[in-house]
Design a protein around this motif. Structure first.
Motif, PDB file in Angstrom:
ATOM      1  N   SER A  28       5.783   0.829   8.032  1.00  0.00           N
ATOM      2  CA  SER A  28       6.785  -0.236   8.003  1.00  0.00           C
ATOM      3  C   SER A  28       6.089  -1.588   7.953  1.00  0.00           C
ATOM      4  N   THR A  29       6.603  -2.486   7.118  1.00  0.00           N
ATOM      5  CA  THR A  29       6.042  -3.845   7.044  1.00  0.00           C
ATOM      6  C   THR A  29       6.902  -4.835   7.819  1.00  0.00           C
ATOM      7  N   ALA A  30       7.799  -4.305   8.663  1.00  0.00           N
ATOM      8  CA  ALA A  30       8.704  -5.186   9.414  1.00  0.00           C
ATOM      9  C   ALA A  30       8.021  -5.858  10.595  1.00  0.00           C
ATOM     10  N   HIS A  80      -0.383  -1.958   5.787  1.00  0.00           N
ATOM     11  CA  HIS A  80       0.035  -1.830   4.401  1.00  0.00           C
ATOM     12  C   HIS A  80      -0.883  -2.646   3.491  1.00  0.00           C
ATOM     13  N   ALA A  81      -1.180  -3.883   3.900  1.00  0.00           N
ATOM     14  CA  ALA A  81      -2.040  -4.744   3.090  1.00  0.00           C
ATOM     15  C   ALA A  81      -3.424  -4.135   2.939  1.00  0.00           C
ATOM     16  N   ARG A  82      -3.982  -3.607   4.022  1.00  0.00           N
ATOM     17  CA  ARG A  82      -5.316  -3.024   3.954  1.00  0.00           C
ATOM     18  C   ARG A  82      -5.333  -1.757   3.110  1.00  0.00           C
ATOM     19  N   THR A 126      -6.880  -1.468  -5.134  1.00  0.00           N
ATOM     20  CA  THR A 126      -5.837  -1.149  -6.101  1.00  0.00           C
ATOM     21  C   THR A 126      -6.017  -1.994  -7.362  1.00  0.00           C
ATOM     22  N   ARG A 127      -5.880  -1.371  -8.517  1.00  0.00           N
ATOM     23  CA  ARG A 127      -5.970  -2.076  -9.800  1.00  0.00           C
ATOM     24  C   ARG A 127      -4.640  -1.962 -10.523  1.00  0.00           C
ATOM     25  N   VAL A 128      -4.179  -3.069 -11.076  1.00  0.00           N
ATOM     26  CA  VAL A 128      -2.978  -3.074 -11.899  1.00  0.00           C
ATOM     27  C   VAL A 128      -3.338  -3.634 -13.269  1.00  0.00           C
ATOM     28  N   ASP A 129      -2.410  -3.522 -14.204  1.00  0.00           N
ATOM     29  CA  ASP A 129      -2.712  -3.923 -15.575  1.00  0.00           C
ATOM     30  C   ASP A 129      -2.994  -5.411 -15.694  1.00  0.00           C
ATOM     31  N   ALA A 130      -2.291  -6.243 -14.931  1.00  0.00           N
ATOM     32  CA  ALA A 130      -2.434  -7.687 -15.040  1.00  0.00           C
ATOM     33  C   ALA A 130      -2.931  -8.242 -13.715  1.00  0.00           C
TER      34      ALA A 130
END
Length: 269
Positions: free
Chosen positions: A4-6, A14-16, A21-25
């Motif tokens: 949970s990010t609450a 969650h951030a760690r 992580t790699r995304v296209d942009a």
């Protein structure tokens, strides 16, 4: 177990978990992609509707690639040391006696200095007339055009880009747009050539000054397609040197040489 990010602890976990992580942009820290030149200082794929801004050193090469054939790379330029000096599109055209940009052309500032040189151009379709889309133009085209909506406009993306360098609304000046062509007919009407084009067309620029470069990748203001259509843009910059005294582009015309001398005078002080 679902995180949970609450609460702060869940948000931290969650951030760690996103590390690596790699995304296209996204920006890529050097070393960059396997096909990138040596000395890369900036590599980034700019998403559809996205923007980027970066300070680059004098002599830096900047390569832009229309990855999928429908990128629309609107550009602002500033003297990084004195940002009140910036790209002047009107002077860029009239000093060179030509309304259309391509290889061997110069991008000039409002102080008569060369900011960038176009070294290579595989596209041949660029626009120095129409400027950037804005919220109103996108609202007419797509029903809305707010910065954080589904149809962001280039002017507001520029606002985000310049803000990272302490600049604001008054600093968003007329832009040049790469990869989308506009020509002027004999009767004065605009003739857009907006693609889509063959994927992979590239443009290579050389920085002749210390620069702030701001890019927005949003549909062209004359694009009549009903859908918000634009594809990723890649920017790669690597270290280099500015034009030498015997550079063929530098010495090609009296007007161009004068502009180069104006730039060189700035760095002799």
């Amino acid at each position: 177990m679902t995180t949970s990010t609450a609460d702060p602890h869940g948000a931290r976990d969650h951030a760690r978990a996103m590390a690596g992580t790699r995304v296209d942009a996204m920006p890529i820290l050097p070393p960059a992609a396997d096909d990138a030149p040596e000395g890369v200082v900036w590599e980034e794929t700019i998403a559809p509707g996205g923007y980027a801004s970066r300070r680059i050193a004098r002599g830096t090469r900047l390569r832009l690639i229309d990855l999928a054939g429908d990128a629309c790379a609107s550009m602002l330029l500033f003297n990084a040391e004195t940002p009140t000096e910036r790209l002047n599109v009107a002077d860029t055209l009239k000093v060179q006696w030509n309304g259309y940009l391509g290889a061997d052309r110069l991008l000039l500032s409002d102080m008569g200095r060369v900011m960038m040189t176009i070294l290579e151009d595989e596209a041949g379709t660029h626009d120095a007339f129409c400027g950037a889309s804005n919220e109103a133009s996108n609202a007419r085209a797509y029903g809305e055009g707010k910065n954080y909506g589904a149809h962001p406009n280039a002017r507001d993306r520029f606002m985000l880009g310049v803000a990272k360098h302490g600049l604001g609304r008054k600093d968003v000046h007329p832009c040049i747009t790469w990869f989308k062509g506009v020509r002027i007919a004999e009767d004065g009407t605009t003739e857009p050539d907006l693609g889509p084009f063959v994927p992979g067309r590239a443009l290579l620029l050389r920085a002749e000054m210390e620069l702030i470069v701001v890019l927005a990748n949003c549909p062209h203001v004359l694009d009549e397609r009903p859908d918000f259509t634009v594809t990723p843009l890649r920017a790669t910059a690597w270290r280099g040197v500015p034009a030498a005294e015997d550079d063929a582009i530098r010495t090609a015309t009296p007007e161009g040489l004068r502009a180069f001398l104006n730039t060189e005078d700035l760095y002799r002080r």
